[in-house]
Design a protein around this motif. Structure first.
Motif, PDB file in Angstrom:
ATOM      1  N   UNK A  75       0.897  -1.199  -0.126  1.00 14.38           N
ATOM      2  CA  UNK A  75       0.362   0.157  -0.137  1.00 14.38           C
ATOM      3  C   UNK A  75       0.685   0.873  -0.042  1.00 14.38           C
ATOM      4  N   UNK A  76       2.400   1.254   0.866  1.00 16.50           N
ATOM      5  CA  UNK A  76       2.649   2.427   0.919  1.00 16.50           C
ATOM      6  C   UNK A  76       3.765   2.501   0.123  1.00 16.50           C
ATOM      7  N   UNK A  77       4.087   1.899  -0.981  1.00 13.93           N
ATOM      8  CA  UNK A  77       5.178   1.660  -2.116  1.00 13.93           C
ATOM      9  C   UNK A  77       4.927   1.252  -3.198  1.00 13.93           C
ATOM     10  N   UNK A  78       3.846   0.292  -3.223  1.00 10.21           N
ATOM     11  CA  UNK A  78       3.829  -0.230  -4.123  1.00 10.21           C
ATOM     12  C   UNK A  78       5.656  -1.932  -3.838  1.00 10.21           C
ATOM     13  N   UNK A  79       6.011  -2.175  -2.689  1.00  5.71           N
ATOM     14  CA  UNK A  79       6.744  -2.663  -2.521  1.00  5.71           C
ATOM     15  C   UNK A  79       8.941  -2.125  -2.938  1.00  5.71           C
ATOM     16  N   UNK A  80       8.469  -1.624  -3.376  1.00  2.11           N
ATOM     17  CA  UNK A  80       9.499  -0.486  -3.811  1.00  2.11           C
ATOM     18  C   UNK A  80      10.136   0.461  -2.398  1.00  2.11           C
ATOM     19  N   UNK A  81      12.102   0.108  -2.788  1.00  2.80           N
ATOM     20  CA  UNK A  81      12.899   0.932  -1.628  1.00  2.80           C
ATOM     21  C   UNK A  81      12.930   2.316  -2.274  1.00  2.80           C
ATOM     22  N   UNK A  82      11.969   3.084  -1.400  1.00  2.00           N
ATOM     23  CA  UNK A  82      12.418   4.917  -2.469  1.00  2.00           C
ATOM     24  C   UNK A  82      13.583   5.385  -0.824  1.00  2.00           C
ATOM     25  N   UNK A  83      14.220   5.864  -1.788  1.00  2.00           N
ATOM     26  CA  UNK A  83      15.509   7.217  -0.676  1.00  2.00           C
ATOM     27  C   UNK A  83      14.045   8.062  -1.556  1.00  2.00           C
ATOM     28  N   UNK A  84      14.824   9.121  -1.189  1.00  2.00           N
ATOM     29  CA  UNK A  84      14.231  10.839  -0.392  1.00  2.00           C
ATOM     30  C   UNK A  84      14.921  11.599  -1.194  1.00  2.00           C
ATOM     31  N   UNK A  85      14.638  12.662  -1.702  1.00  2.00           N
ATOM     32  CA  UNK A  85      15.318  13.666  -2.181  1.00  2.00           C
ATOM     33  C   UNK A  85      15.246  14.926  -1.537  1.00  2.00           C
ATOM     34  N   UNK A  86      14.931  14.616  -0.675  1.00  2.00           N
ATOM     35  CA  UNK A  86      14.234  16.485   0.091  1.00  2.00           C
ATOM     36  C   UNK A  86      13.414  17.236  -0.456  1.00  2.00           C
ATOM     37  N   UNK A  87      12.666  16.638  -1.665  1.00  2.53           N
ATOM     38  CA  UNK A  87      11.927  18.266  -2.506  1.00  2.53           C
ATOM     39  C   UNK A  87      10.132  18.102  -1.534  1.00  2.53           C
ATOM     40  N   UNK A  88       9.875  17.687  -0.541  1.00  2.00           N
ATOM     41  CA  UNK A  88       8.500  17.644  -0.645  1.00  2.00           C
ATOM     42  C   UNK A  88       8.206  19.074  -0.077  1.00  2.00           C
ATOM     43  N   UNK A 110      19.902   9.860   3.128  1.00  2.00           N
ATOM     44  CA  UNK A 110      19.213   8.038   2.260  1.00  2.00           C
ATOM     45  C   UNK A 110      19.201   8.178   0.620  1.00  2.00           C
ATOM     46  N   UNK A 111      19.364   8.827   0.124  1.00  2.00           N
ATOM     47  CA  UNK A 111      20.027   8.754  -1.641  1.00  2.00           C
ATOM     48  C   UNK A 111      21.641   8.480  -1.609  1.00  2.00           C
ATOM     49  N   UNK A 112      21.860   8.683   0.008  1.00  2.00           N
ATOM     50  CA  UNK A 112      23.659   7.916  -0.514  1.00  2.00           C
ATOM     51  C   UNK A 112      23.243   5.788   0.262  1.00  2.00           C
ATOM     52  N   UNK A 113      22.103   5.528  -0.278  1.00  2.00           N
ATOM     53  CA  UNK A 113      22.573   4.255   0.080  1.00  2.00           C
ATOM     54  C   UNK A 113      21.621   4.023  -0.827  1.00  2.00           C
ATOM     55  N   UNK A 142      16.293   3.298   7.476  1.00  2.00           N
ATOM     56  CA  UNK A 142      15.147   3.438   7.051  1.00  2.00           C
ATOM     57  C   UNK A 142      14.727   2.670   5.550  1.00  2.00           C
ATOM     58  N   UNK A 143      16.267   3.151   5.221  1.00  2.00           N
ATOM     59  CA  UNK A 143      16.687   2.998   3.422  1.00  2.00           C
ATOM     60  C   UNK A 143      16.935   1.555   3.508  1.00  2.00           C
ATOM     61  N   UNK A 144      17.801   0.692   4.537  1.00  2.00           N
ATOM     62  CA  UNK A 144      18.158  -0.843   4.346  1.00  2.00           C
ATOM     63  C   UNK A 144      16.361  -1.452   4.398  1.00  2.00           C
ATOM     64  N   UNK A 145      15.689  -2.434   3.473  1.00  2.00           N
ATOM     65  CA  UNK A 145      15.147  -3.783   3.705  1.00  2.00           C
ATOM     66  C   UNK A 145      15.085  -4.254   4.673  1.00  2.00           C
ATOM     67  N   UNK A 146      15.579  -4.507   4.818  1.00  2.00           N
ATOM     68  CA  UNK A 146      16.097  -5.914   6.340  1.00  2.00           C
ATOM     69  C   UNK A 146      15.649  -4.920   7.865  1.00  2.00           C
TER      70      UNK A 146
END
Length: 208
Positions: A75-88, A110-113, A142-146
């Motif tokens: 529901x949140x991401x469609x099972x995609x691991x998203x980084x965030x570019x801070x432009x919200x 998060x972009x560094x990972x 948060x950016x590491x799925x495990x």
């Protein structure tokens, strides 16, 4: 000698090696040869669903925990691991304002990972869109799925009687999403049950 078999369970199709004698104990590691792909998911989505499911199994949780977690990520991401570019340019409801420059900088870390795609939903990061500013943890977790899956299960297990609750309402208690009644998780729950049911039949391999 081993032969490759194609097995189908629900909507999941995977390749596994089995002995010709039917013992199912191939030479080498099952983890190295399993290549499961849920039929209506991409390889990336399948990999992430497998990680979420594997973390539940490693923690000794039952399938219902994994079903709630996979439904949430669907529901949140469609099972995609998203980084965030801070432009919200959204205003965070709990603080009644857009993100500060410092909060944006934290999100951009998060972009560094390694990640699958880049988003900009407030400071939300990862498979579950967990947010540093609401106490979920640092971007490098948060950016590491495990790690993100583990954080989800940490919160889940703190809910009294969670296993007897309505799954999508339990997901809402974990996530505190704008959905309020867990409706967005209810919509993805049936699909999550099928995905987890198939992945649960795989050998238990370390989460990626």
């Amino acid at each position: 000698m081993t032969v490759a078999l194609v097995l189908t369970v629900g909507t999941l199709v995977w390749l596994a090696l089995a002995d010709e004698d039917g013992s199912g104990d191939p030479a080498g590691s099952d983890c190295a040869t399993a290549a499961a792909t849920v039929a209506d998911l991409s390889p990336v989505q399948t990999r992430n669903a497998r990680t979420i499911t594997t973390v539940a199994r490693e923690r000794g949780l039952d399938r219902s925990a994994a079903e709630i977690a996979v439904a949430t990520s669907l529901a949140e991401t469609g099972l995609i691991n998203f980084a965030n570019d801070g432009t919200s340019d959204l205003s965070a409801a709990e603080i009644g304002r857009p993100l500060s420059p410092l909060e944006r900088e934290v999100a951009r870390r998060s972009l560094a990972y390694p990640h699958d795609e880049v988003g900009n939903n407030l400071d939300s990061i990862g498979l579950f869109q967990q947010r540093p500013t609401t106490g979920w943890g640092a971007p490098d977790k948060l950016i590491v799925p495990q790690a993100a899956s583990g954080l989800f299960y940490d919160h889940l297990e703190r809910i009294p009687g969670w296993s007897a609750g309505v799954p999508w309402q339990v997901a809402q208690q974990v996530q505190s999403s704008p959905s309020r009644d867990g409706g967005i998780y209810e919509q993805s729950y049936a699909r999550a049950v099928v995905v987890v049911g198939a992945l649960w039949a795989e050998p238990l391999c370390p989460a990626a």
